[in-house]
Write a protein that holds these residues in place. Structure first.
Motif, mmCIF file in Angstrom:
data_model
loop_
_atom_site.group_PDB
_atom_site.id
_atom_site.type_symbol
_atom_site.label_atom_id
_atom_site.label_comp_id
_atom_site.label_asym_id
_atom_site.label_seq_id
_atom_site.Cartn_x
_atom_site.Cartn_y
_atom_site.Cartn_z
ATOM 1 N N SER A 50 42.776 36.840 2.604
ATOM 2 C CA SER A 50 42.657 37.862 3.655
ATOM 3 C C SER A 50 44.042 38.256 4.152
ATOM 4 O O SER A 50 44.351 39.438 4.319
ATOM 5 C CB SER A 50 41.831 37.351 4.833
ATOM 6 N N ALA A 51 44.889 37.249 4.397
ATOM 7 C CA ALA A 51 46.237 37.534 4.884
ATOM 8 C C ALA A 51 47.044 38.245 3.806
ATOM 9 O O ALA A 51 47.753 39.227 4.070
ATOM 10 C CB ALA A 51 46.927 36.237 5.303
ATOM 11 N N ALA A 52 46.908 37.785 2.561
ATOM 12 C CA ALA A 52 47.734 38.336 1.471
ATOM 13 C C ALA A 52 47.428 39.811 1.204
ATOM 14 O O ALA A 52 48.348 40.627 1.095
ATOM 15 C CB ALA A 52 47.535 37.512 0.208
ATOM 16 N N VAL A 53 46.141 40.189 1.117
ATOM 17 C CA VAL A 53 45.852 41.597 0.774
ATOM 18 C C VAL A 53 46.285 42.543 1.897
ATOM 19 O O VAL A 53 46.635 43.691 1.640
ATOM 20 C CB VAL A 53 44.375 41.868 0.387
ATOM 21 N N ASN A 54 46.300 42.022 3.114
ATOM 22 C CA ASN A 54 46.733 42.894 4.214
ATOM 23 C C ASN A 54 48.255 42.991 4.337
ATOM 24 O O ASN A 54 48.774 43.677 5.215
ATOM 25 C CB ASN A 54 46.092 42.454 5.526
ATOM 26 N N MET A 55 48.973 42.324 3.425
ATOM 27 C CA MET A 55 50.432 42.481 3.393
ATOM 28 C C MET A 55 50.844 43.657 2.501
ATOM 29 O O MET A 55 51.998 44.045 2.469
ATOM 30 C CB MET A 55 51.078 41.192 2.846
ATOM 31 N N LEU A 56 49.871 44.210 1.745
ATOM 32 C CA LEU A 56 50.219 45.197 0.720
ATOM 33 C C LEU A 56 50.526 46.593 1.254
ATOM 34 O O LEU A 56 51.100 47.415 0.550
ATOM 35 C CB LEU A 56 49.091 45.280 -0.323
ATOM 36 N N GLY A 57 50.105 46.878 2.487
ATOM 37 C CA GLY A 57 50.422 48.180 3.083
ATOM 38 C C GLY A 57 49.580 49.336 2.562
ATOM 39 O O GLY A 57 49.962 50.495 2.698
ATOM 40 N N ILE A 58 48.445 49.048 1.944
ATOM 41 C CA ILE A 58 47.596 50.124 1.394
ATOM 42 C C ILE A 58 46.937 50.919 2.527
ATOM 43 O O ILE A 58 46.943 52.147 2.520
ATOM 44 C CB ILE A 58 46.545 49.538 0.431
#
Ligand code: SF4
Lengths: 203, 291
Positions: B230-238
């Motif tokens: 959850s934390a990782a995918v929200n780091m992508l800036g999409i």
């Protein structure tokens, strides 16, 4: 970031003024198209009855209700819920829409690809992003369904809508090769390693 | 408890329509949470529009999204429930069809080869009906999910090998979220299936994507993984609609199953921001409708 209001149909000059990041509100007319509509128009040789020159098309397949024909509903359809679908599937139709029909604006969600970007540049066109999944709101911008073509494809017919203050829409791809999706894609690629590292994965 | 099939049909109809119009409270809360933490101005305005749409849909009793989806009914049958299984499926199908023709709703279902639309939201093996059993006494539950195609097209399976380990699973999820970008109508719930056979893995991903926000995987290893992802995918800036921002996913949900010594399957199934769901429970006290 400039806000524009454009009455349809529009000119190439108006289109070339728009820059990625600007917002647009459309007035008067809009045409609804979808996968099957374009498969029939471009692969199966059927010709649309409307003059789409200088017009905007939206990637949609509305929920409609069949009603008796009247002055308000001349096509015999009332709009129930009109929204937008993912554009990418219809990428290969942008060019013929512009080349053969003179379409100048494509409205959809999620963005289009490289061939569309080239076609927008070559012929003077833009991609306007709408917020996918906000159809209840979008329906309030559509006054009524005024005509329909390729009716056997329901709900994927070619729809003619009378619109009122349709937007704001975001210019996501402009006629100069600019695209908002490029920046986002680059950011994601740049941050991928960081995201994986946060979970102890080296990339 | 003998199940009243007329009530089942009526409920199947009602749940489809309700799901299309009213988002569950956990999803509404999810929007509030994202809106409070989003830092990108475009993303913030997109979230605001999505929140406004939820209100307009309720005020005008209209559909949240035009995509009526593929209708899915998840059935849970408790103990001491008397029902003719075949007739149950027929009643659900009839309710689904009536929702489509009586409301009316756009039928989004076609034959896979001829592409013919019967205008009923039904076809071969559709609505999708899954049946499972519970140890609760005199209990019957129907969950209805209209699954939008934009997000369902964001479905992937990879038969990783054991040597790729958990790292292979994590990389696959991050890469798929990047690949689908705005096409799946973010902010999303990213459903991830880990383990099982290929078909079970895909099923787990679907189950994970449909789980209410705030729920946690029962397997502690899965729970740990979903938190990290959850934390990782929200780091992508999409961001919302793939136009940039912090709010790429409400959450990543993981479901696990045991797998074979030589297998390491991972599946992704995405739920869009129109994370629609409706639920009814039948007990001797009557039918209760909720989310
Ligand atoms: S992906 Fe979801 S929100 Fe987007 S158009 Fe499809 S159903 Fe609607």
């Amino acid at each position: 970031m400039t806000e524009h209001t454009i009455h349809m149909p529009c000119t190439e000059e108006q289109i070339r003024e728009l820059k990625a990041g600007d917002t647009v509100i459309l007035e008067d007319w809009l045409y609804g198209i979808r996968d099957a509509t374009q498969i029939h128009m471009f692969d199966k040789g059927r010709k649309a009855k409307f003059d789409l020159n200088g017009h905007a098309v939206i990637h949609t397949a509305p929920n409609v209700k069949k009603v008796p024909k009247s002055n308000f509903c001349p096509a015999g359809y009332e709009s129930v819920c009109i929204g937008t679908t993912t554009s990418q599937r219809m990428e290969r139709f942008t060019r013929p829409l512009m080349q053969e029909y003179g379409v100048r604006m494509v409205i959809g969600k999620g963005g289009l690809g490289e061939d569309s970007r080239a076609a927008f540049k070559e012929f003077g066109g833009v991609y306007l992003a709408i917020i996918g999944g906000t159809a209840a709101l979008e329906t309030t911008w559509i006054e009524r369904i005024t005509d329909v073509d390729l009716e056997d494809l329901n709900p994927e017919c070619l729809w003619e809508f009378k619109i009122n203050h349709f937007g704001p829409l975001l210019v996501a791809m402009d006629a100069h090769g600019g695209s908002l999706y490029d920046g986002v894609k680059k950011t994601a690629e740049d941050r991928r390693a960081e995201a994986l590292a946060s979970m102890g994965v080296s990339s | 408890m003998k199940l009243d099939l007329a009530a089942v049909e009526e409920t199947a109809k009602h749940l489809y329509i309700q799901a299309l119009k009213i988002l569950p409270p956990d999803i509404k809360d999810g929007f509030k949470r994202l809106d409070a933490t989003e830092t990108d101005p475009t993303a913030k305005s997109i979230l605001a529009t999505m929140i406004k749409n939820i209100d307009v849909a309720e005020d005008t009793t209209n559909l949240l999204c035009q995509d009526t989806g593929i209708p899915i009914y998840n059935i849970l049958i408790g103990r001491g429930v008397e029902v003719d299984g075949h007739a149950l499926k027929e009643a659900i199908r009839k309710g689904c069809e009536r929702a489509t023709t009586e409301h009316p709703l756009r039928s989004s279902v076609v034959h896979p080869i001829t592409r013919v639309n019967e205008q009923t939201s039904c076809g071969i093996k559709v609505p999708v009906i899954t049946i499972d059993f519970s140890d609760k006494d005199e209990f019957f539950e129907m969950e209805m999910i209209p699954k939008g195609s934009g997000s369902e097209n964001g479905s992937f399976l990879k038969m990783c090998i054991p040597a790729e380990g958990v790292a292979g699973i994590k990389t696959f999820v991050v890469d798929k979220v990047m690949e689908v970008g705005g096409r799946v109508c973010p902010p999303t719930i990213v459903g991830v299936g880990v383990g099982g056979t290929s078909d079970l893995c895909t099923k787990l991903a679907k189950k994970a994507g449909a789980r209410p926000l705030g729920s946690v995987c029962e397997d502690p290893e899965g729970a740990k993984l979903e938190k990290e992802l959850s934390a990782a995918v929200n780091m992508l800036g999409i961001g919302p609609q793939g136009l940039g921002g912090d709010s790429t996913a409400f959450a990543v949900h993981v479901e696990t199953a045991a797998t074979h010594i030589t297998m390491n399957p991972v599946a992704v199934n995405i739920m869009c921001h129109s994370a629609r769901r409706a639920r009814a429970t039948f007990t001797p006290k009557g039918v209760e409708i909720g989310f």
